[in-house]
Every structure is written in structure tokens, then in C-alpha cells.
Design an enzyme around this catalytic site. Structure first.
Site, mmCIF file in Angstrom:
data_model
loop_
_atom_site.group_PDB
_atom_site.id
_atom_site.type_symbol
_atom_site.label_atom_id
_atom_site.label_comp_id
_atom_site.label_asym_id
_atom_site.label_seq_id
_atom_site.Cartn_x
_atom_site.Cartn_y
_atom_site.Cartn_z
ATOM 1 N N CYS A 209 -44.189 -3.638 -3.463
ATOM 2 C CA CYS A 209 -44.801 -2.309 -3.380
ATOM 3 C C CYS A 209 -45.894 -2.324 -4.442
ATOM 4 C CB CYS A 209 -43.803 -1.227 -3.740
ATOM 5 S SG CYS A 209 -42.438 -1.112 -2.598
ATOM 6 N N ARG B 157 -49.939 -5.190 -1.081
ATOM 7 C CA ARG B 157 -48.578 -5.420 -1.586
ATOM 8 C C ARG B 157 -47.531 -4.718 -0.735
ATOM 9 N NH1 ARG B 157 -48.190 -7.329 -6.532
ATOM 10 N NH2 ARG B 157 -46.151 -6.384 -6.785
ATOM 11 N N TRP C 85 -43.441 -0.989 0.606
ATOM 12 C CA TRP C 85 -42.923 -1.929 1.603
ATOM 13 C C TRP C 85 -41.431 -1.674 1.624
ATOM 14 C CZ3 TRP C 85 -40.408 -7.092 1.230
ATOM 15 C CH2 TRP C 85 -40.342 -7.718 2.465
ATOM 16 N N ASN D 13 -41.418 0.023 -7.988
ATOM 17 C CA ASN D 13 -41.496 -1.212 -7.198
ATOM 18 C C ASN D 13 -40.309 -2.065 -7.622
ATOM 19 O OD1 ASN D 13 -42.125 -3.563 -5.842
ATOM 20 N ND2 ASN D 13 -43.580 -4.269 -7.400
ATOM 21 N N GLY D 14 -39.418 -2.359 -6.677
ATOM 22 C CA GLY D 14 -38.244 -3.179 -7.005
ATOM 23 C C GLY D 14 -37.042 -2.697 -6.225
ATOM 24 N N GLU E 23 -47.366 -25.394 8.006
ATOM 25 C CA GLU E 23 -48.242 -24.351 7.451
ATOM 26 C C GLU E 23 -49.100 -23.745 8.557
ATOM 27 O OE1 GLU E 23 -48.325 -22.615 5.020
ATOM 28 O OE2 GLU E 23 -50.328 -21.745 5.021
ATOM 29 N N LYS F 193 -49.085 -19.798 9.694
ATOM 30 C CA LYS F 193 -50.303 -18.986 9.747
ATOM 31 C C LYS F 193 -50.415 -18.287 11.091
ATOM 32 C CE LYS F 193 -51.666 -18.834 5.898
ATOM 33 N NZ LYS F 193 -50.381 -19.101 5.464
ATOM 34 N N GLU G 130 -47.664 -15.521 11.401
ATOM 35 C CA GLU G 130 -47.654 -14.352 10.521
ATOM 36 C C GLU G 130 -48.865 -13.447 10.718
ATOM 37 O OE1 GLU G 130 -47.824 -14.983 6.304
ATOM 38 O OE2 GLU G 130 -48.948 -16.818 6.512
ATOM 39 N N HIS H 250 -35.893 -36.115 20.716
ATOM 40 C CA HIS H 250 -34.463 -35.833 20.497
ATOM 41 C C HIS H 250 -34.107 -34.406 20.892
ATOM 42 C CE1 HIS H 250 -34.062 -39.693 18.535
ATOM 43 N NE2 HIS H 250 -35.168 -39.427 17.862
ATOM 44 N N LYS I 114 -47.629 -9.086 0.263
ATOM 45 C CA LYS I 114 -48.249 -10.228 -0.418
ATOM 46 C C LYS I 114 -47.280 -10.881 -1.400
ATOM 47 C CE LYS I 114 -51.472 -13.095 -1.411
ATOM 48 N NZ LYS I 114 -51.721 -14.178 -0.424
HETATM 49 C C1 AGP Z 1 -48.029 -17.137 3.007
HETATM 50 O O1 AGP Z 1 -49.021 -17.045 4.044
HETATM 51 C C2 AGP Z 1 -46.969 -16.122 3.171
HETATM 52 N N1 AGP Z 1 -47.543 -14.824 3.104
HETATM 53 C C3 AGP Z 1 -45.741 -16.311 2.326
HETATM 54 O O2 AGP Z 1 -45.003 -17.316 2.964
HETATM 55 C C4 AGP Z 1 -45.924 -16.732 0.844
HETATM 56 O O3 AGP Z 1 -46.442 -18.040 0.766
HETATM 57 C C5 AGP Z 1 -44.540 -16.732 0.178
HETATM 58 O O4 AGP Z 1 -44.041 -15.421 0.211
HETATM 59 C C6 AGP Z 1 -44.564 -17.240 -1.266
HETATM 60 O O5 AGP Z 1 -45.375 -16.410 -2.046
HETATM 61 P P1 AGP Z 1 -45.772 -16.895 -3.545
HETATM 62 O O6 AGP Z 1 -46.586 -18.138 -3.383
HETATM 63 O O7 AGP Z 1 -46.522 -15.764 -4.129
HETATM 64 O O8 AGP Z 1 -44.481 -17.181 -4.258
#
Ligand code: AGP
Length: 607
Positions: free
Chosen positions: A2, A27, A74, A100-101, A480, A484, A487, A503, A602
Site C-alpha cells: 500500500c 504500490r 492493495w 501499510n502492512g 521471465e 511478463k 502479469e 515427458h 509493486k
Molecule cells: C515482476 O515483474 C513482478 N512484479 C514480481 O514478480 C516481482 O519481481 C517480485 O514481487 C519481487 O519483487 P522484488 O524484486 O521487489 O523483491
């Protein structure tokens, strides 16, 4: 995950809070709200939805006041509704809080307060905090906050305002980020630096179990037991263009295109002539000699970077390396010894699972290095050393430039370890250094192919499932690329080791399952080519990411994206560029909220 913001000073707080929330929206963005102290009462406007929805409501109110707090959420406890949006008030309306938490013992505290007659208006854990502050208040706000915090289990970054002491804000943190912005006749609180950058570059990083009190022209910090703490004021040298979109449609596209200069920044000052200089880490060479195993812990994209790192540490430095998803690592009782090195990779430096993994490793006696992007983030204060990514603020929720910066940092670390341990020759070292300096140019060459990638996205955006295949050091890049696409476009994509398809997963392949394959001209080329033929025989549409000049691939692939020829270990950093662009253009064609994908944030500061 958040964002919180606070202001006290000579200006009307409302526009400052709203602008700050827009800068923190990455965030978390499922509800938002602000509270202003005005005519000795607290006015709150909050709503489910985005900050632009909040701004419309604020304009309909008379929200004028010189102190206030704000929040963009969030959701963790309680669905994103108006009632669950922050700020929250105590039962008397004298205290307001943003948080936030996660408070893990909120249920027992809530029932204790309910037996004392407190009526709750939300499902959130946060409301418990402000009700406790109200209960404990006896003339001093920071004392009531300190007494409350002692009862909480979990994580928090909070900001509190009160009608009882209108010229004061109190804030505190444990496990969630919080910075104090020091202005002239005004003070700021925020989850992250971009929110206060338009007003001041002087920041104080609040640490765990610290409480901050701010007034217009003064601030002080003390610990939860009331002991004052002296804090350093940092000068933030980011220029504001680094935070703005710079003319790109989305932050993500800006950040994809920044990667050439980002990698230059990551390498700058650390590669000198034909030598590598990581003296900033202040690590004795003897410690590097004594490492008998490396553990890498991370999440998401950072985990994928760690998987590439394994290949580098084992190939160049001959150090056995294990890579774990942080949320798994911390529960498997890893066999760590004092001769282990733990590398925690985290762009935000606040990911709860990665922090927990780091703490587990340290508790078992491991030395630790953080690869982090955010100065002053929690991970940089908990790891023994930090190698900063120097990628600048990454605003897009989908990580791109931080990923290539992480890879660059891992190249540097692996090369340095190999050099110290004499596991590579001078000739090899010089060749690797030469190649590292070429990386930004290779990245920029890949970026120049963006129009071709965009065309490909037009051709494939309507498919519902993709397979991403690769082998060896490129398999993490397939992972990766699949992440991408998932997400930001919400299309399902699965990465698989190409050799594993036979397999079982090959049963998935037909003309409705496009297969994207990383097939660089490396020592596994022939193996991957045979996997491509297996897929083609089952009518797959094949998108090949191949090495420039490879004509043979044309007889197998439906479509080809070329990348520059580089030594084998460097294909990950060039192969990822077309995959980032492909995901971006597909998502853009589908009209997705690319910088703020649904359900994501984020920085995931909850476990
Ligand atoms: C990356 O595209 C994602 N949004 C997510 O997987 C991110 O890499 C992961 O949450 C780790 O975040 P950090 O690198 O800030 O620890």
C-alpha cells in the site's frame, strides 16, 4: 504494497496528498482516501477504486487544511470497499490513521476492544490500531502510539493525526517502508521517495521500531521505548524526469527502453580498464575464498535473475549454488553453514518473503549480500552488504530494467568471485569485461527491433495460451518472458525446459498453442532445434528468438525475432528484451492497465 503519505506545513495539504498518492499508486490501487485536519476536526474522503475516483470526490468537498494523511490500498484484510478504504478513524473521531502492512494479532485485539464497547466500522486490521491509540491517549500522541505498537504483531508503516494535537503528525514503521521528507516550514511522510520528490530532496529513512514526530519546522525520531535517535539526512539526486513517463505511453515502456543506460549505470565505476572493482562491498578476499556454497533467495522476476546467477557462479567461480523461491526457502530448513554466502535479490528491498529468507539465512550463520535497487530499503539494512542495482526508480509493476540490472550485478559478482578465487584466466577475465561493456549496445540493438515485435504482437495477441521453451542459462529467461506476458496481458503462459517437453507437456501442443522458443547459436542449439521440430510436427506456431545470421531456423519457425550474437553466458540479457516488448505490445493491444495490472502491487510486503 500500500502507499501512505502525510503532510504538515504552511500549504493546503490536499493537493500534496493527492499528488503523492498518484506517485505511490504503483504500490496498490484498489481503494484510496485522505484525511485533513480542518477547523479542529478531521475530514475524511475515501472510496473504493483508483485515485482519480478519489480526486473527483475530494473536489466536491471543502478539503482545506495544513495537515493531513493519505493512503492508496492493495487489499489484504477486507475487500476493497469504501468502508475498508483508509484513513480510519477511532470511535471518537479525534484520531485518524493510514497503514501499510498486516497486523497478525488484530482479531484478538479487536475482540478485546469490542468487549470494551468499541464499535468497528470496517473489516480491516488497521482500524484496531487507531482504536487502541484512542484508548491509550492521555495527552501525548507519540506516547499513545508507542504504547499501541507494543501490542501489535505483524508489520506496519503508519501515519497518525489527531484533533488533540493538531500541529503534529506521528508515524512509525516495522517491516514496511517509510521515509521522512524534510522541507522548509513543512514536513512530509511517505512510503517511497517519489511521493515527496517535488517538494524536497532531503530524506530520512525511518528504520524498524522507530517512531517519528513531525511538526511544520521540526522532526524527531525515537525508539519504541522512548529513546531518542539521531538520524542521517540523505540528499536524493534522482531528477524528477526519472519519475515522470518521459513521453512514453506507460512507465513500463519507458523502463524497457532505459535498459541500455541502466546497465551502463550498474557497471559504471565497477569495471575499470581490465579490472573489476567491488571495493564498495568492503568484503575481505579471504571471505570470498572461504565460501563453499551460495544460496540465492528471491521472488518473481528477481528469482529468475537468481537462476541465471547460478549458472554464472558455478561456471565462472566454481561455487556450488542453490536458488530458492524465498517463500519456499524459509520453510525447508536449508543446510546453511558459516561458510555459506546468501544473496538476496530484491528490487524494492521490501519483499516480505525475501526478507524472511534473508533473516533465516543470517540466523543460521550465513554472510549475506543484497542486490537491491531502493536506497535505504529494509533489505539494505539487514544484509551484511548491499550491491545497489543503480537502475533508478522502477515505477511499472512489471519489473524490466531492474531485472537487467540484476543480471548485470550478478555478472559483476560472479566475475569478481572468479577473479579472487583464480578460477578464470586473465584472458577469460578480459574477454568477459569486454563483453560486459558491449551489453548496453546489444540491448539497444534489440530495442531497435521493437517495430517487428509489435507486428508479432498483432499476430498473436488473440491466443489464450502460450508455451515458452528454452534450455540451460536461457531457461530462466523463458520463465521471465512467460511471467511478463501473464502479469500484464492476463494471457496464460507457461515456461518449460525444452528437453522436458517430451515427458508430458508436448500433449498440450496444437495449432492453438503458440510456442515461443529461445534458440541462440550456443552449444545447445542442435538440441533446441530438435525440440522445435517436435513441436512443429504437432502443428505448433513457432516464434523463434534466434541469433542474427541464423538462416537455418527459417525452415522451422513460423516467425523469428533476431538478437545479436554474444558469448553463451550473455544471451539471457539480450533474449529477455524481445520477450519484454512482446508482453508489453500484446497487453497494450488488449488495452490492459499495464503499469498497474489487476491484483498486483509493486512491492509485496505481505507473506
Ligand atoms: C515482476 O515483474 C513482478 N512484479 C514480481 O514478480 C516481482 O519481481 C517480485 O514481487 C519481487 O519483487 P522484488 O524484486 O521487489 O523483491
Amino acid at each position: 504494497m500500500c502507499g501512505i503519505i502525510g503532510y504538515i506545513g504552511y500549504r493546503n495539504a490536499t493537493p500534496i496528498l493527492l499528488e503523492g498518492l498518484y506517485r505511490l499508486e504503483y504500490r496498490g490501487y484498489d481503494s484510496a482516501g485522505i484525511a485533513i485536519l480542518s477547523d479542529s476536526r478531521i475530514k475524511v474522503v475515501k472510496t473504493a477504486g483508483k485515485i482519480k475516483d478519489l480526486e473527483k470526490l475530494v473536489k466536491e468537498e471543502d478539503m482545506i487544511g495544513s495537515s493531513g494523511i493519505g493512503h492508496t490500498r492493495w487489499a489484504t484484510h477486507g475487500s476493497p470497499t469504501d468502508a475498508n478504504a483508509h484513513p480510519h478513524l477511532d470511535k471518537t473521531g479525534r484520531f485518524a490513521i493510514v497503514h501499510n502492512g498486516i497486523i497478525e494479532n488484530y482479531k484478538e485485539l479487536k475482540s478485546e476492544l469490542q468487549t470494551e464497547g468499541v464499535h468497528f466500522t470496517s473489516e480491516t486490521d488497521t482500524e484496531v490500531i487507531v482504536q487502541l491509540i484512542s484508548k491509550y491517549y492521555s495527552g501525548n500522541l507519540e506516547e499513545a502510539v508507542a504504547r499501541t505498537l507494543k501490542r501489535l504483531d505483524g508489520s506496519y508503516a503508519i501515519a497518525v493525526l489527531s484533533t488533540e494535537e493538531p500541529r503534529k503528525l506521528v508515524a512509525a514503521r516495522l517491516g514496511s517502508p517509510l521515509v521522512l521528507g524534510v522541507g522548509e516550514g513543512e514536513m512530509f511522510l511517505a512510503s517511497d521517495v517519489p511521493a515527496i520528490l517535488p517538494y524536497t530532496r532531503k530524506v530520512v529513512y525511518v528504520e524498524d521500531r522507530e517512531i517519528v514526530v513531525i511538526e511544520e519546522s521540526s522532526w524527531w525520531v525515537f525508539d519504541i521505548n522512548g529513546n531518542y535517535k539521531t538520524k542521517q539526512i540523505y540528499f536524493v539526486d534522482w531528477d524528477s524526469s526519472m519519475v515522470s513517463r518521459g513521453g512514453y505511453k506507460h512507465y513500463m515502456l519507458k523502463e524497457i527502453n532505459e535498459q541500455g543506460s541502466v546497465v551502463r549505470n550498474t557497471l559504471k565505476g565497477r569495471l575499470k580498464e581490465n579490472n573489476i572493482d567491488l571495493s564498495e562491498l568492503e568484503i575481505e578476499k579471504e571471505l570470498i575464498h572461504n565460501i563453499d556454497k551460495i544460496f540465492i533467495v528471491a521472488c518473481g522476476t528477481s528469482y529468475h535473475a537468481g537462476l541465471v546467477g547460478k549458472h554464472l557462479f558455478e561456471r565462472w567461480a566454481k561455487i556450488p549454488t542453490e536458488v530458492d523461491i524465498a517463500s519456499e526457502f524459509r520453510y525447508r530448513d536449508p543446510m546453511i553453514s558459516p561458510k555459506s554466502l546468501t544473496i538476496a535479490i530484491s528490487q524494492s528491498g521490501e519483499t516480505a518473503d525475501t526478507l524472511a529468507g534473508l533473516r533465516e539465512a543470517k540466523a543460521k550463520g550465513s554472510f549475506s549480500i543484497a542486490l537491491a535497487n531502493v536506497q535505504g530499503s529494509t533489505i539494505t539494512r539487514e544484509a551484511h552488504r548491499t550491491l545497489y542495482l543503480k537502475a533508478g526508480p522502477e515505477i511499472g509493476v512489471a519489473s524490466t530494467k531492474a531485472f537487467t540490472a540484476q543480471l548485470s550485478a550478478l555478472y559483476l559478482l560472479a566475475l569478481w568471485f572468479a577473479d579472487v578465487r583464480n578460477t578464470i584466466s586473465e584472458t577469460q577475465k578480459e574477454a568477459i569485461i569486454r563483453e560486459l561493456w558491449q551489453l548496453p549496445y546489444h540491448i539497444e540493438a534489440c530495442l531497435a527491433f521493437a517495430p517487428q515485435v509489435k507486428e508479432l504482437a498483432q499476430k498473436y495477441y488473440h491466443y489464450s495460451n502460450f508455451l515458452y521453451l528454452a534450455r540451460g542459462i536461457n531457461y530462466p529467461i523463458a520463465m521471465e518472458g512467460a511471467l511478463k506476458l501473464k502479469e500484464i496481458s492476463y494471457i496464460h503462459a507457461e515456461a518449460y525446459a525444452a528437453g522436458e517437453m517430451k515427458h508430458g507437456p508436448i500433449a498440450l501442443i496444437d495449432e492453438l498453442m503458440p510456442v515461443l522458443v529461445l534458440v541462440p547459436r550456443d552449444r545447445l542449439y542442435a538440441k533446441v532445434l530438435s525440440n522445435i521440430q517436435e513441436a512443429k510436427a504437432r502443428k505448433a506456431k513457432l516464434i523463434a528468438v534466434a541469433t542474427e545470421g541464423d538462416d537455418a531456423i527459417k525452415s522451422f519457425a513460423t516467425d523469428i525475432l533476431y538478437v545479436p550474437e554474444v558469448p553463451e553466458e550473455f544471451y539471457p540479457i539480450v533474449n529477455v528484451i524481445p520477450l519484454q516488448l512482446f508482453a508489453y505490445y500484446v497487453a497494450d493491444i488488449l488495452g490492459r492497465e499495464i503499469d498497474q495490472p489487476r491484483n498486483l502491487a509493486k512491492s509485496v510486503t505481505v507473506e
